[in-house]
Design an enzyme around this catalytic site. Structure first.
Site, mmCIF file in Angstrom:
data_model
loop_
_atom_site.group_PDB
_atom_site.id
_atom_site.type_symbol
_atom_site.label_atom_id
_atom_site.label_comp_id
_atom_site.label_asym_id
_atom_site.label_seq_id
_atom_site.Cartn_x
_atom_site.Cartn_y
_atom_site.Cartn_z
ATOM 1 N N LYS A 176 -3.723 28.632 -43.013
ATOM 2 C CA LYS A 176 -4.698 29.588 -43.522
ATOM 3 C C LYS A 176 -5.930 28.792 -43.970
ATOM 4 O O LYS A 176 -5.956 28.219 -45.058
ATOM 5 C CB LYS A 176 -4.108 30.388 -44.686
ATOM 6 C CG LYS A 176 -4.931 31.627 -45.088
ATOM 7 C CD LYS A 176 -6.123 31.240 -45.921
ATOM 8 C CE LYS A 176 -7.061 32.417 -46.178
ATOM 9 N NZ LYS A 176 -8.309 31.979 -46.841
ATOM 10 N N GLU A 250 -3.060 19.484 -53.950
ATOM 11 C CA GLU A 250 -4.081 18.440 -54.064
ATOM 12 C C GLU A 250 -5.330 19.132 -54.561
ATOM 13 O O GLU A 250 -5.961 19.899 -53.832
ATOM 14 C CB GLU A 250 -4.305 17.756 -52.706
ATOM 15 C CG GLU A 250 -5.010 16.409 -52.828
ATOM 16 C CD GLU A 250 -6.511 16.511 -52.671
ATOM 17 O OE1 GLU A 250 -7.182 16.633 -53.721
ATOM 18 O OE2 GLU A 250 -7.011 16.476 -51.545
ATOM 19 N N GLU A 384 -15.598 19.381 -62.635
ATOM 20 C CA GLU A 384 -15.886 19.019 -61.255
ATOM 21 C C GLU A 384 -17.033 19.868 -60.727
ATOM 22 O O GLU A 384 -16.945 21.095 -60.682
ATOM 23 C CB GLU A 384 -14.645 19.208 -60.387
ATOM 24 C CG GLU A 384 -14.856 18.746 -58.961
ATOM 25 C CD GLU A 384 -13.614 18.897 -58.099
ATOM 26 O OE1 GLU A 384 -13.326 17.984 -57.319
ATOM 27 O OE2 GLU A 384 -12.931 19.944 -58.222
#
Length: 481
Positions: A176, A250, A384
């Protein structure tokens, strides 16, 4: 206009409702293709097909040697179609050509070749047990149906480094891709079909976040491997808890770069700039927090700013482009909001901090941005950003910089710049991160594990670690009486 359909039972098909989405060229803001918007019913069909494919004699009866040849053939097809794959990656994601042609496509092929060699080397063991007259041995067996959910920053590579070990270990895989960048993944799946992957073993679902949510929650899925934001990773963990399916994550990063007093400053400037702006900063391992020894911080900053200002900004198709566009208007707005927060919280904007106008104004371009006077508590130092925004912060001694570098929720990557051999070996041992680079860019190789500590995720990808991620140990006891 290219179109990406669903692949279910090795047949290309539209979504059950006929709904489609549009993918945009980030360099121009114009549509370049469409993709099927899968529904919950399509997810059900995909999982049922993948289960049949996993259990089929064509797949489970395939010898390790033949499976290895199949993966090797996929690698060959990637090489043979490298020009079109790279063009798709640049068009859909915005990567400069030197990245798509020199990194993304070659690495994807390399990953499949690496795991092609692993198919004949997945070994078990015999365990000495204390029960009399018993033989106990273990084998590694595939998990079953795996859901592989990939991000928009390196669509082809991350699809490859999930799909290759999943297939090498005998699983069925449902890919996906991110809805922003589905085209290269659809092409990769097409190559898998051409290589001869049995029906149902590789499936493609395209669409938005609801497709990923349905895949994660589906009880017919045995493992989810996800690369993306930490916030989405946390939601996946919650959703997967219902049936305790295996999860590999991750996630985000906030990589510190420690520039020691003895570092080669010119090399550190060049390496940090490349490591920070690789793919326009849209990389989880990008260097973002520059801790520079106070004796070198002025020299480092002035050279960094001059080098950043000199970089060529433009569409990825231009061979001279170094900094391409951000992936979408939405993400451009996100980066702009972080820059605004840096200004509001008192950081000094030295260069950048604005969109690129002129002939590039229709695209999602943002100038490389450098801040100084950044405190560790500021938003730009803690969260981030995933864009071309760099923070320079001075430090005075090693204990101080280690504490500051480790003062983060993330732990994916870090880098050390030094010419001292003792520092090169001793400092990385003190940094809380999954991978520490010394005097170089954030590199990834199929033979070396990649993953992080803390909020950067669970598990590792690449190397033998992916074999563990996609298998379970099975124990057999045999009574020898």
């Amino acid at each position: 206009m290219r179109a990406a359909q669903l692949l279910i039972d090795n047949s290309w098909t539209d979504a059950s409702t006929g709904a489609t989405g549009t993918t945009i060229n980030p360099a121009t803001g114009e549509p370049i293709g469409s993709f099927a918007e899968a529904t919950a019913a399509d997810v059900d069909s995909a999982v049922e097909s993948a289960r049949r494919g996993f259990e089929s004699d064509d797949w489970q009866g395939m010898s390790p040697d033949v499976r290895g040849k199949l993966l090797w053939r996929i690698a060959e097809l990637i090489d043979e179609n490298a020009v079109e794959l790279a063009a798709l990656e640049t068009l859909d994601q915005g990567q400069p050509t030197f990245i798509s042609t020199g990194v993304s496509v070659p690495l994807a092929a390399q990953v499949f070749r690496y795991y092609a060699g692993y198919t004949t080397k997945i070994e078990g063991k015999v365990s000495p047990v204390s029960i009399p007259n018993q033989l106990s041995y273990q084998t590694r067996v595939p998990l079953g149906v795996t859901g592989l959910i990939t991000p928009w920053n390196f669509p082809l590579d991350i699809a490859a480094w999930k799909l290759a070990p999943a297939l090498a270990t005998g699983n069925a895989a449902i890919l996906k891709p991110a809805e922003q960048t589905p085209l290269s993944t659809a092409y990769l799946v097409e190559l898998c079909v051409r290589a001869g992957v049995p029906s149902g073993v590789v499936t493609l679902l395209t669409g938005g976040p609801d497709v990923g949510k349905a895949l994660v929650a589906h009880r017919g899925v045995d493992k989810v491997s996800f690369t993306g934001s930490t916030a989405v990773g946390q939601e996946i963990v919650k959703a997967a808890s219902g049936d305790l399916k295996r999860v590999g994550l991750e996630l985000g990063g906030k990589a510190p770069s420690i520039v020691c007093a003895d570092a080669d400053i010119d090399a550190a400037v060049l390496g940090n700039l490349q490591g920070a702006l690789f793919n326009t900063g849209q990389a989880c391992g990008a260097f973002t927090r520059f801790y520079v020894h106070r004796s070198k911080v002025d020299e480092f900053t002035s050279k960094l700013v001059a080098a950043a200002d000199a970089l060529r900004i433009g569409p990825g198709q231009d061979p001279d482009t170094v900094v391409g566009p951000l992936v979408s208007a939405e993400h451009l707005g996100r980066v702009e909001s972080y820059v605004a927060s840096g200004k509001a919280e008192g950081a000094e904007l030295v260069t950048g901090g604005e969109r690129v106008g002129g002939e590039l104004e229709r695209g999602f371009f943002y100038r490389p941005t450098v801040f100084t006077e950044v405190r560790d508590t500021m938003t730009i130092a803690r969260e981030e950003i995933f864009g071309p925004v760099l923070s320079v912060m001075p430090f005075d001694d090693m204990d101080e910089v280690v504490a500051r570098a480790n003062d983060t929720d993330y732990g994916l990557a870090a880098v050390v710049w030094t010419r001292d051999l003792k520092t090169a070996h001793n400092l990385p041992k003190r940094i809380h991160a999954g991978t520490i680079f010394v005097n170089q860019l954030p590199l990834i190789d199929p033979g070396s594990p990649w993953g992080g500590f803390g909020m950067s995720g669970w598990g590792r990808e690449m190397g033998e670690y992916s074999i563990d991620e996609f298998t379970e140990p099975r124990t057999v006891f045999i009574n020898l009486d």
